[in-house]
Scaffold this active site. Sequence first.
Site, PDB file in Angstrom:
ATOM      1  N   SER A 129       0.830  -1.196   0.000  1.00 16.66           N
ATOM      2  CA  SER A 129       0.000   0.000   0.000  1.00 16.66           C
ATOM      3  C   SER A 129       0.870   1.253   0.000  1.00 16.66           C
ATOM      4  O   SER A 129       1.984   1.250   0.537  1.00 16.66           O
ATOM      5  CB  SER A 129      -0.882   0.009   1.256  1.00 16.66           C
ATOM      6  OG  SER A 129      -1.498   1.263   1.438  1.00 16.66           O
ATOM      7  N   TYR A 154      -2.346  -0.417  10.034  1.00 12.07           N
ATOM      8  CA  TYR A 154      -2.547  -0.954   8.682  1.00 12.07           C
ATOM      9  C   TYR A 154      -1.265  -0.815   7.864  1.00 12.07           C
ATOM     10  O   TYR A 154      -0.792  -1.781   7.240  1.00 12.07           O
ATOM     11  CB  TYR A 154      -3.703  -0.224   7.996  1.00 12.07           C
ATOM     12  CG  TYR A 154      -3.813  -0.521   6.524  1.00 12.07           C
ATOM     13  CD1 TYR A 154      -4.224  -1.769   6.065  1.00 12.07           C
ATOM     14  CD2 TYR A 154      -3.510   0.457   5.577  1.00 12.07           C
ATOM     15  CE1 TYR A 154      -4.328  -2.044   4.709  1.00 12.07           C
ATOM     16  CE2 TYR A 154      -3.617   0.197   4.224  1.00 12.07           C
ATOM     17  CZ  TYR A 154      -4.019  -1.053   3.791  1.00 12.07           C
ATOM     18  OH  TYR A 154      -4.116  -1.315   2.442  1.00 12.07           O
TER      19      TYR A 154
END
Length: 339
Positions: A129, A154
């Site tokens: 990501s 995350y």
Amino acid sequence: MSKKIMVTGAAGFIGFHLSKKLLQNNDQVIGVDNLNDYYDVQLKRDRLEQLEKSSSFIFHQESLENREAIQAVFERHQPELVVNLAAQAGVRYSLTNPYAYIDSNIAGFMNILEACRHNNVKHLIYASSSSVYGANTKMPFSVHQNVDHPLSLYAATKKANELMAHTYSHLYGLPTTGLRFFTVYGPWGRPDMALFLFTKAIIAGEPIKIFNHGKMRRDFTYIDDIVEGIFRLTRRQPEPNSAWSGDHPDPGTSYAPYRLYNIGNNQPVELLRFIAVLEEKIGLTAKKEFLPLQDGDVPATFADVDDLMRDVGFKPGTSIEDGIGRFVDWYKQYYQISS
């Protein structure tokens, strides 16, 4: 040549579109997804219904955390290539449900690595990501920069995935490719993402929440561009970088068969501009509620995609005008909203 490819997260946003692309290329796709209720399960089932029209698509409802089940799927189908897109997504959700990210993104990814190792998988591609860039401010973000200051759990789990993958590339010669996606949007998108939330609220006449007072800049990347990048990389196995040096370690490559790539539009857009295009496509003006930057968010993202262009000859390029227009058309059709 056609391939036998396992796609985890096949009922998810990116996994659905990638699976469709692979099936159109006459690849055989083994889809895995746990169909969890992080967002509307019916949307996931409707995506699956599209994929199941193909006789080359096989689906297993399993969670990555279930080691025995994942191993059994690998043993049964013996995929030559795995694209791991299953994960607990969302920066903000990680602030309130941190253990979900450890279970899925760490323990689950470990099970994928072990299954690849023990079943002679030729190449593992996995979703990282743009969140891994965290506190970095040098733009554009490059895979050759260190990313050691994540701003959310995350992001930390995605960075951990990259480190875990490198370990398996080093120890077992497993070719691994990590993909840092930049703000993906488009038809069949996730309901927790800004474009979906904004569209729903504007049509309903409800206010939209605009964080960082609209000063956010994002490298919004249309889903077809993301999928084209992944597809091209399914046809390219990473090779060791012979010039890699431990004295000056390059984070984006390795002496092992390991690579990282950004897939982004390489053209950041201010959030207020994104909203203005959305208002134009819907034909309504949004009621705006301006708020400060949320914990875990970064003010800007901007992808350096030189490596992607060099290695597979592709650079994302769909404009937000085209991409948002296609999303709005899909949204109105899917939810049966008359123009």
